[in-house]
Design an enzyme around this catalytic site. Structure first.
Site, short mmCIF file in Angstrom:
data_model
loop_
_atom_site.label_atom_id
_atom_site.label_comp_id
_atom_site.label_asym_id
_atom_site.label_seq_id
_atom_site.Cartn_x
_atom_site.Cartn_y
_atom_site.Cartn_z
N THR A 145 61.18 -29.65 17.34
CA THR A 145 62.35 -30.61 19.07
C THR A 145 60.90 -30.73 20.03
O THR A 145 60.67 -29.53 20.41
CB THR A 145 63.34 -29.56 19.33
OG1 THR A 145 63.72 -30.56 21.00
CG2 THR A 145 62.90 -28.31 19.74
N ASP A 147 61.40 -31.54 22.82
CA ASP A 147 62.52 -31.02 23.93
C ASP A 147 61.63 -29.37 24.03
O ASP A 147 61.59 -29.07 25.49
CB ASP A 147 64.01 -30.85 24.19
CG ASP A 147 64.47 -31.95 24.23
OD1 ASP A 147 63.13 -32.42 23.69
OD2 ASP A 147 65.58 -32.25 24.00
N GLY A 190 64.81 -34.77 26.97
CA GLY A 190 65.03 -33.53 27.49
C GLY A 190 66.15 -33.51 28.17
O GLY A 190 66.70 -33.75 28.95
N HIS A 292 62.77 -43.50 22.01
CA HIS A 292 62.45 -42.98 21.05
C HIS A 292 61.30 -43.01 20.91
O HIS A 292 59.82 -42.37 19.17
CB HIS A 292 63.18 -43.29 19.43
CG HIS A 292 64.89 -42.78 19.81
ND1 HIS A 292 65.65 -43.17 21.10
CD2 HIS A 292 65.24 -42.03 19.18
CE1 HIS A 292 66.39 -43.23 20.77
NE2 HIS A 292 66.37 -42.08 20.05
N ARG A 295 59.32 -39.70 20.30
CA ARG A 295 58.83 -38.86 18.87
C ARG A 295 58.17 -39.26 17.89
O ARG A 295 58.18 -39.56 16.55
CB ARG A 295 60.33 -38.99 18.23
CG ARG A 295 61.49 -38.00 19.22
CD ARG A 295 62.80 -37.15 18.56
NE ARG A 295 63.03 -38.01 17.75
CZ ARG A 295 64.83 -38.62 17.92
NH1 ARG A 295 64.86 -37.72 19.13
NH2 ARG A 295 65.49 -38.72 16.95
O1 F6P Z 1 67.00 -33.56 20.89
C1 F6P Z 1 65.93 -34.17 20.57
C2 F6P Z 1 66.17 -35.36 20.93
O2 F6P Z 1 65.32 -35.59 21.35
C3 F6P Z 1 67.01 -34.89 22.54
O3 F6P Z 1 66.00 -34.84 24.17
C4 F6P Z 1 67.87 -36.43 23.20
O4 F6P Z 1 68.77 -36.84 24.11
C5 F6P Z 1 68.42 -36.60 21.73
O5 F6P Z 1 66.76 -35.97 21.13
C6 F6P Z 1 68.23 -38.01 21.28
O6 F6P Z 1 68.06 -38.35 19.73
P1 F6P Z 1 68.80 -39.13 19.19
O7 F6P Z 1 68.67 -40.79 19.82
O8 F6P Z 1 68.34 -39.86 17.75
O9 F6P Z 1 70.46 -38.55 18.63
#
Ligand code: F6P
Length: 369
Positions: A145, A147, A190, A292, A295
């Protein structure tokens, strides 16, 4: 020789580091030398789209693409260079209180003769893994994660790559912020833990860092900014975690409703701050939500290496028949902890020792003087 099938899936939000972990699960499980010493022949089964792959294994589309398939070494050879997850992911919760499909998961594990399961995920995915373990499934977990809020480990896959993104983007913002003498508010992910904002802010030298663990005083934020200008600063960078909130306020929500694990979609605190700051200080302030982007991208060297070690260690746990565990990195060593410990409570920033509540920034004492 005994033959066993290992299923592997990735669940929850994607991140860099997942593909390296999958690659090394496959390479370790299929390793010829280990096969001889461990006296077991493994087949690795890729499960697409997280827990959805075990709820609806037949897949969708026309014709449907099955969510259960055999992974070979040749298939995964280059995967460690790529971000995201080539297995796909979802936020499907088999234990969703609105529609419990955990029995279907158990039936499908049986139907596809999956003897062991490796679940790669955060608190939600590994929470499901832990529940399945209690129902008798031979499961092990790998932490991921961005986070970094899982307990029982000092590292979760994806975190360092995300920090690199934050640092690079802030470097870019500095030149434009300086040219225009603006304040920039950078919103990171986060939800409950401020690790990304704190360590991203420390890595990039941000002026103010706001985290969910410490509600901030809006007046104090403004005072710090005005003081900065008085001292001659041309621009300021504020890093704020999406879950941070002002004293007496609530988290800012992007969309109404919750996902199948009960999470709200957060977002907007950066914009809120920029607006409040402009009004109070009259200094032009802009906000950027990294969202995103954090990520995405190829895994950094650290995530490739940690993905590799975690993947290898997960197969070690299976070989040792040590189930219900999550591989972990602790005090400089790869080890394993019970899943129960990993998902019991979130790992958040300790404000007393890791944050400076006067400056709203990283600590200035590390060795305790
Ligand atoms: O759980 C990890 C995370 O990166 C959180 O910080 C964030 O709120 C969430 O994912 C958002 O994810 P998605 O938009 O893919 O549902």
């Amino acid at each position: 020789m005994e033959k066993k099938r290992i299923g592997v899936l990735t669940g929850g939000g994607d991140c860099a580091g997942l593909n390296p972990a999958i690659k090394w699960v496959v390479k370790t499980a299929l390793d010829e030398r280990l096969k001889r010493t461990r006296k077991v022949e493994h087949e690795v089964i890729g499960i697409r789209d997280g827990w959805k792959g075990l709820v609806e294994p037949e897949g969708d589309g026309d014709p449907p693409v099955p969510r259960i398939f055999t992974l070979t070494e040749e298939m995964v050879r280059t995967w460690d260079r790529y971000g995201g997850t080539n297995l796909g992911t979802s936020r499907t919760n088999p234990y969703d209180p609105k529609k419990d499909r955990s029995k279907t998961v158990l039936e499908n594990l049986e139907r596809y003769q999956i003897d062991y399961l490796i679940a790669i995920g955060g608190e939600d995915t590994l929470g499901v893994a832990n529940k399945l373990y209690r129902e008798g499934v031979k499961v092990v977990g790998i932490p991921k994660t961005i986070d970094k809020d899982l307990s029982g480990t000092d590292y979760t896959l994806g975190f360092e790559t995300a920090l690199n993104v934050i640092t690079e983007e802030i470097d870019r913002l500095r030149t434009t912020a300086g040219s225009h003498r603006r304040i920039f508010v950078v919103e990171t992910m986060g939800r409950h833990a401020g690790w990304l904002a704190l360590e991203g802010g420390e890595s990039s030298g941000a002026y103010i860092i706001l985290i969910p663990e410490c509600d901030f005083d809006m007046n104090k934020v403004n005072e710090l900014l005005v003081e900065g200008r008085r001292k001659g600063m041309r621009y300021e960078i504020i890093v704020v975690a999406e879950g941070a909130k002002p004293i007496g306020g609530t988290e800012i929500i992007k969309e109404n409703g919750v996902d199948s694990f009960g999470h709200k979609a957060l977002g907007g605190i950066g914009e809120f701050l920029a607006d409040q700051i402009t009004k109070a200080t009259k200094i032009e302030t802009r906000s950027v939500t990294l969202s995103h982007l954090q990520r995405g991208g190829a895994p950094c060297a650290y995530d490739r290496r940690m993905g590799r070690y975690f993947g290898i260690a997960a197969v070690d746990l299976i070989a040792k028949e040590d189930f219900g565990k999550m591989v972990s990195y602790r005090n400089g060593k790869i080890t394993a902890v019970p899943l129960e410990e990993a998902v019991g409570k979130l790992n958040v920033v300790d404000v007393k020792t890791q944050y400076d509540i006067e400056r709203y920034n990283g600590r200035r004492t590390i060795l305790g003087y």
